[in-house]
Write a protein that holds these residues in place. Sequence first.
Motif, mmCIF file in Angstrom:
data_model
loop_
_atom_site.group_PDB
_atom_site.id
_atom_site.type_symbol
_atom_site.label_atom_id
_atom_site.label_comp_id
_atom_site.label_asym_id
_atom_site.label_seq_id
_atom_site.Cartn_x
_atom_site.Cartn_y
_atom_site.Cartn_z
ATOM 1 N N SER A 51 0.835 -1.198 0.000
ATOM 2 C CA SER A 51 0.000 0.000 0.000
ATOM 3 C C SER A 51 0.872 1.252 0.000
ATOM 4 O O SER A 51 2.021 1.233 0.444
ATOM 5 C CB SER A 51 -0.930 -0.002 1.214
ATOM 6 N N ALA A 52 0.294 2.339 -0.528
ATOM 7 C CA ALA A 52 1.035 3.607 -0.580
ATOM 8 C C ALA A 52 1.356 4.083 0.829
ATOM 9 O O ALA A 52 0.652 3.774 1.791
ATOM 10 C CB ALA A 52 0.205 4.657 -1.322
ATOM 11 N N ALA A 53 2.437 4.841 0.946
ATOM 12 C CA ALA A 53 2.838 5.361 2.256
ATOM 13 C C ALA A 53 1.787 6.344 2.762
ATOM 14 O O ALA A 53 1.209 7.109 1.990
ATOM 15 C CB ALA A 53 4.191 6.046 2.154
ATOM 16 N N PRO A 54 1.531 6.341 4.072
ATOM 17 C CA PRO A 54 0.506 7.217 4.634
ATOM 18 C C PRO A 54 1.025 8.626 4.877
ATOM 19 O O PRO A 54 2.217 8.910 4.727
ATOM 20 C CB PRO A 54 0.174 6.533 5.961
ATOM 21 N N GLY A 55 0.135 9.506 5.301
ATOM 22 C CA GLY A 55 0.513 10.846 5.706
ATOM 23 C C GLY A 55 1.096 10.826 7.105
ATOM 24 O O GLY A 55 1.305 9.757 7.703
ATOM 25 N N VAL A 62 7.697 -2.270 -4.918
ATOM 26 C CA VAL A 62 7.720 -1.352 -6.055
ATOM 27 C C VAL A 62 6.348 -0.720 -6.255
ATOM 28 O O VAL A 62 6.245 0.454 -6.620
ATOM 29 C CB VAL A 62 8.190 -2.087 -7.320
ATOM 30 N N LEU A 63 5.288 -1.476 -6.008
ATOM 31 C CA LEU A 63 3.935 -0.934 -6.121
ATOM 32 C C LEU A 63 3.736 0.217 -5.133
ATOM 33 O O LEU A 63 3.187 1.265 -5.478
ATOM 34 C CB LEU A 63 2.913 -2.041 -5.860
ATOM 35 N N SER A 64 4.198 0.042 -3.906
ATOM 36 C CA SER A 64 4.098 1.104 -2.913
ATOM 37 C C SER A 64 4.921 2.317 -3.324
ATOM 38 O O SER A 64 4.474 3.467 -3.207
ATOM 39 C CB SER A 64 4.575 0.592 -1.549
ATOM 40 N N ILE A 65 6.127 2.082 -3.831
ATOM 41 C CA ILE A 65 7.013 3.165 -4.250
ATOM 42 C C ILE A 65 6.384 3.969 -5.386
ATOM 43 O O ILE A 65 6.324 5.207 -5.350
ATOM 44 C CB ILE A 65 8.379 2.595 -4.672
ATOM 45 N N ALA A 66 5.896 3.275 -6.423
ATOM 46 C CA ALA A 66 5.339 3.954 -7.584
ATOM 47 C C ALA A 66 4.052 4.703 -7.235
ATOM 48 O O ALA A 66 3.857 5.854 -7.640
ATOM 49 C CB ALA A 66 5.076 2.949 -8.703
ATOM 50 N N LEU A 79 3.887 8.841 -7.600
ATOM 51 C CA LEU A 79 3.043 9.468 -8.621
ATOM 52 C C LEU A 79 1.943 10.317 -8.008
ATOM 53 O O LEU A 79 1.539 11.337 -8.584
ATOM 54 C CB LEU A 79 2.452 8.376 -9.528
ATOM 55 N N ALA A 80 1.451 9.917 -6.829
ATOM 56 C CA ALA A 80 0.415 10.705 -6.160
ATOM 57 C C ALA A 80 0.976 11.969 -5.515
ATOM 58 O O ALA A 80 0.311 13.004 -5.481
ATOM 59 C CB ALA A 80 -0.281 9.850 -5.104
ATOM 60 N N ALA A 81 2.207 11.893 -5.037
ATOM 61 C CA ALA A 81 2.782 13.012 -4.280
ATOM 62 C C ALA A 81 3.491 14.033 -5.148
ATOM 63 O O ALA A 81 3.559 15.213 -4.785
ATOM 64 C CB ALA A 81 3.758 12.467 -3.235
ATOM 65 N N GLU A 82 4.055 13.589 -6.284
ATOM 66 C CA GLU A 82 4.856 14.488 -7.121
ATOM 67 C C GLU A 82 4.251 14.576 -8.523
ATOM 68 O O GLU A 82 4.400 13.665 -9.330
ATOM 69 C CB GLU A 82 6.300 13.978 -7.210
ATOM 70 N N PRO A 83 3.566 15.661 -8.841
ATOM 71 C CA PRO A 83 2.866 15.750 -10.124
ATOM 72 C C PRO A 83 3.764 15.769 -11.355
ATOM 73 O O PRO A 83 3.281 15.565 -12.471
ATOM 74 C CB PRO A 83 2.080 17.070 -10.004
ATOM 75 N N THR A 84 5.056 15.996 -11.175
ATOM 76 C CA THR A 84 5.966 16.002 -12.327
ATOM 77 C C THR A 84 6.803 14.733 -12.421
ATOM 78 O O THR A 84 7.530 14.548 -13.402
ATOM 79 C CB THR A 84 6.908 17.213 -12.265
ATOM 80 N N ALA A 85 6.725 13.861 -11.425
ATOM 81 C CA ALA A 85 7.556 12.652 -11.414
ATOM 82 C C ALA A 85 7.052 11.639 -12.430
ATOM 83 O O ALA A 85 5.855 11.545 -12.712
ATOM 84 C CB ALA A 85 7.573 12.042 -10.022
#
Length: 362
Positions: free
Chosen positions: A66-70, A133-137, A141-147
């Motif tokens: 899962s994606a990293a939390p806030g 890798v799923l968590s990393i990606a 992509l959610a946090a950095e709009p230019t990445a």
Amino acid sequence: MAAVRHGAFHPLTVAAVDRLTEDAVALTFTVPAELRAAYRHAPGQHLTLRTDRDGTEVRRTYSICSAAPGPEGPTALRVGVRLVEGGAFSTYAHKEIAAGDVLDVMVPAGRFVLEPRPGHFAAIAGGSGITPVLSIAATLLAAEPTARFCLVRTDRTASSVMFLDEVADLKDRYPERFQLVTVLSREEQEAGLPSGRLDEERLTALLPALLPEGSVDSVDGWFLCGPYGLVQGAERALRGLGVDRARIHEEIFHVADEAAPAPPPGLAAAEHSRVTARLDGRSGTWPVQAGESLLETVLRNRADAPYACKGGVCGTCRAFVVQGEVRMDRNFALEEEETEAGFVLACQSHPLTDTVELDFDR
């Protein structure tokens, strides 16, 4: 707020068991409010799960998908578990674990991480190596709009592909910034690349073609995850294409016994040695028994010493050598920069001097 104790376990309730493929499931754990700070994790980190099987403690490490939390921490944690033939924990996970069960779960650990930042990143993942890798990606992509992120994944067959829907969702949400290439080693695809194993030679030819807008060495970070052979072949291919070693990050999920190097010649363990270990702010000194690893010595006296695989793969028992010299038998977890800085895997380390001092808190 109290500091998170190094290597601490807490009982977490299984919220769901989702079948991903015939031989893979995803376990989702509920994180209560009082533990959310303790389970705050970086994208790419892992959890160690602990249970008792027939009177024997079993620990296994699985990456968080899962994606990293806030900053408030996660309300849930999800890991992928692939069935291993004869595997005590993976068999238990596939046949017995159900929603409502409670498992001991260690707080997140691991350094195979990418903190979100602008740039172009890429990963080569094999099998269950897709999990971190799923968590990393997803986080990037959610946090950095230019990445941007390029994922090259390889699996045996289409039916063995883990997290198929989750990866497809990333492609749908970020079509201009997420590039996906799938290679099946044992099955032909209707479209895309021909089947076959991704080895050094094939990757050397493939990777420049995937990045027509720039050279392979212009990628800001490469993340390699999966079986030992794939990761080593990918590293050789990248180095041959001019990628600086500092931009290559590796996590190995499985190493066959025959891949283990022999202990360095002429470095016999000291016969009478004592180890001093610092863990969670407390230190102790104990004699090392013949043939013991330093982790085994510490565990005889500190049951809370952190470990998971004891095979030199997961990196959970990483410690800093403050004083003395040690010999490591295997190392598939620490980067070259870490070993040069003085870090070792306690499960693979044996004393070469009469006294050794380790710090697990660094």
